[in-house]
Design a protein around this motif. Structure first.
Motif, mmCIF file in Angstrom:
data_model
loop_
_atom_site.group_PDB
_atom_site.id
_atom_site.type_symbol
_atom_site.label_atom_id
_atom_site.label_comp_id
_atom_site.label_asym_id
_atom_site.label_seq_id
_atom_site.Cartn_x
_atom_site.Cartn_y
_atom_site.Cartn_z
ATOM 1 N N GLU A 44 -46.193 -59.359 -63.124
ATOM 2 C CA GLU A 44 -47.641 -59.220 -62.956
ATOM 3 C C GLU A 44 -48.287 -60.601 -63.013
ATOM 4 O O GLU A 44 -47.942 -61.422 -63.855
ATOM 5 C CB GLU A 44 -48.224 -58.329 -64.048
ATOM 6 C CG GLU A 44 -49.744 -58.169 -63.959
ATOM 7 C CD GLU A 44 -50.300 -57.296 -65.067
ATOM 8 O OE1 GLU A 44 -51.160 -57.786 -65.835
ATOM 9 O OE2 GLU A 44 -49.853 -56.122 -65.173
ATOM 10 N N LYS A 46 -55.871 -59.021 -60.787
ATOM 11 C CA LYS A 46 -54.428 -59.163 -60.981
ATOM 12 C C LYS A 46 -53.709 -58.564 -59.782
ATOM 13 O O LYS A 46 -54.311 -57.867 -58.954
ATOM 14 C CB LYS A 46 -53.966 -58.462 -62.257
ATOM 15 C CG LYS A 46 -54.162 -56.954 -62.241
ATOM 16 C CD LYS A 46 -53.642 -56.304 -63.525
ATOM 17 C CE LYS A 46 -53.833 -54.786 -63.474
ATOM 18 N NZ LYS A 46 -53.305 -54.135 -64.706
ATOM 19 N N TYR A 47 -52.427 -58.864 -59.701
ATOM 20 C CA TYR A 47 -51.602 -58.175 -58.710
ATOM 21 C C TYR A 47 -50.185 -58.059 -59.236
ATOM 22 O O TYR A 47 -49.711 -58.882 -60.024
ATOM 23 C CB TYR A 47 -51.633 -58.874 -57.347
ATOM 24 C CG TYR A 47 -51.269 -60.338 -57.341
ATOM 25 C CD1 TYR A 47 -49.945 -60.755 -57.357
ATOM 26 C CD2 TYR A 47 -52.259 -61.313 -57.275
ATOM 27 C CE1 TYR A 47 -49.609 -62.088 -57.328
ATOM 28 C CE2 TYR A 47 -51.944 -62.657 -57.254
ATOM 29 C CZ TYR A 47 -50.612 -63.039 -57.286
ATOM 30 O OH TYR A 47 -50.286 -64.364 -57.265
ATOM 31 N N LEU A 48 -49.506 -57.003 -58.820
ATOM 32 C CA LEU A 48 -48.109 -56.779 -59.154
ATOM 33 C C LEU A 48 -47.262 -57.226 -57.978
ATOM 34 O O LEU A 48 -47.575 -56.925 -56.823
ATOM 35 C CB LEU A 48 -47.858 -55.303 -59.462
ATOM 36 C CG LEU A 48 -48.667 -54.706 -60.612
ATOM 37 C CD1 LEU A 48 -48.380 -53.210 -60.743
ATOM 38 C CD2 LEU A 48 -48.347 -55.412 -61.921
#
Length: 450
Positions: free
Chosen positions: A87, A70-72
């Motif tokens: 997100e 995942k990445y923000l």
């Protein structure tokens, strides 16, 4: 071995738009230190706008490598603007590249979707517009085109929607719709095959829906259903005679073009015949849905609250005349005033349809659809608006006209659309002599769209 995995992960990050000189080294250190998870940051600039990404990696025991889970993303429209965060990951919004995230968080994707939505691409011809737009904006292009083609019994339909970036926002104003209409088939009997009955059998099947044409086995194998095999056999028998072979080619084009496996049965003669067919083209504003464009190209009347390019706000019906073009190279069209939704619903009420069906069917007819309904639970009939006579045309399953005098006018004479009249010249002549005036006495229980 680790170097190959490191190179593969760096390549994957580059494909998403994540690229910094120290990324490769940080990933290598994570391998050497046998970390279970780690993160990296990158800020991507879009002129005065920016997005700060916090990438999260976890160790994948199955593949013995790190995986971007995942990445923000934190978006700012300007250095002083409020931050918008989201997100992204398999269980959230999905893994998108930086351009897709940019359009998402800046509101540009939603704005583009709202502009495309009125075209009703998901309804007709059934395009999954959301992933299509996602794919187009992945490279942040200045312009692109949305293209689609669909074969229908009426003809081969295509449209091209140009989209262009203007002042940082995607815009669309007009699009081009084309139709290669299939000429009427002169039905006859060859080798014991009545081609009119055969076409009726073919029209009952939704050939693009594999569940209607195939039987699926437990091991994921599939085979044609018996009704499909029977039609294929009749087509083959029909093709044994020269005249019958031509009709077989016409039927294949109408129902099997662009259908996997069945399209392969199209002969070179059929493809050459299709190539030489005439084409109709309209350039329409985007407030005309693709569904309406298709009906207009088929020669059917469409209802508009405001007739373009006439400078008035009076509603009316439009029917294009594709036999001639005006001096500016465009097709002319006739305008018929009156006979709006209320009047259509009143006539539908004469068919004993439930109020909800009246409302839905009326909308379909106003958009030019030739809508089919089930009469008496099993008999299939088609309905089409006829604004010229302020009535509704009714057809049998084989598209033979059924004369229904809704207005109870003793001097009424049926006037069908050019399209159906051209397909049924003999039937029209015979019916006009008989002048049958009937009203249905059985309720219509279910409405469907063709």
């Amino acid at each position: 071995m680790n170097e190959e995995k490191i190179a593969a992960l760096v390549t994957y990050l580059k494909s998403l738009g994540f690229e910094k000189p120290d990324f490769e080294e940080k990933i290598r250190q994570a391998f050497e230190n046998k970390l279970q998870q780690f993160s990296m940051e990158q800020t991507v600039l879009f002129d005065s706008e920016s997005i700060k990404f916090d990438l999260n990696f976890w160790w994948d025991y199955q593949f013995e490598s790190f995986k971007l889970v995942k990445y923000l993303a934190a978006y700012m429209a300007s250095p002083d603007a409020e931050m918008v965060c989201a997100e992204y990951g398999p269980l959230a919004r999905g893994i998108h590249n930086v351009n897709q995230v940019y359009h998402d968080l800046s509101g540009r994707f939603e704005d583009l979707y709202d502009k495309v939505f009125p075209l009703e691409l998901s309804y007709f011809p059934g395009m999954e517009i959301y992933p299509v737009l996602r794919e187009h904006i992945a490279s942040n292009p200045d312009k692109f085109e949305i293209r689609y083609a669909k074969n229908e019994p009426d003809g081969f339909f295509q449209y091209v929607i140009p989209v262009e970036k203007l002042n940082g926002q995607y815009t669309l104003n007009t699009y081009t719709a084309t139709l290669v209409p299939y000429p009427p088939i002169e039905h006859a009997v060859f080798n014991g095959i009545d081609t009119s009955i055969l076409e009726c059998e073919m029209s009952r099947i939704n050939w693009s829906n594999r569940r209607e044409t195939h039987i699926f086995q437990g091991d994921l194998r599939s085979e044609f259903k018996l009704k499909v095999l029977d039609i294929i056999d009749k087509i083959d028998r029909l093709a044994m005679e020269p005249t019958g072979a031509f009709i077989a080619d016409q039927l294949k084009l109408k129902y099997w073009k662009d259908i996997p496996l069945l399209e392969d049965t199209l002969t070179k003669t059929a493809l050459l015949y299709f190539k030489n067919l005439s084409k109709r083209k309209l350039i329409l504003p985007v407030d005309y849905s693709v569904r309406i464009a298709f009906n207009a190209l088929c020669g059917r009347a469409i209802f508009r609250e405001r007739i373009n390019p006439l400078m008035d706000n009076d509603p009316g019906w439009m029917r294009f005349d594709f036999s001639v073009k005006s001096s500016n190279g465009k097709y002319s069209f006739e305008v018929v005033r009156g006979f709006g939704r209320k009047e259509v619903e009143i006539l539908l009420g004469c068919l004993s349809m439930p109020p909800k069906c009246n409302w839905v069917t009326a909308i379909d007819l106003l958009k030019g659809d030739r809508t089919w309904v089930t009469y008496d639970g099993e008999k299939k009939i088609y309905l089409e608006a006829n604004p010229e006579q302020k009535t509704i045309n009714v057809y049998s399953e084989t598209m033979a006209p059924i004369m229904v005098n809704f207005l109870l006018d003793p001097d009424w004479t049926p006037l069908l659309s050019r399209e159906v009249a051209a397909n049924n010249p003999k039937k029209m002549e015979r019916k006009s002599i008989k002048k049958r005036r009937i009203l249905p006495d059985k309720p219509i229980k279910q409405a469907r769209k063709r």
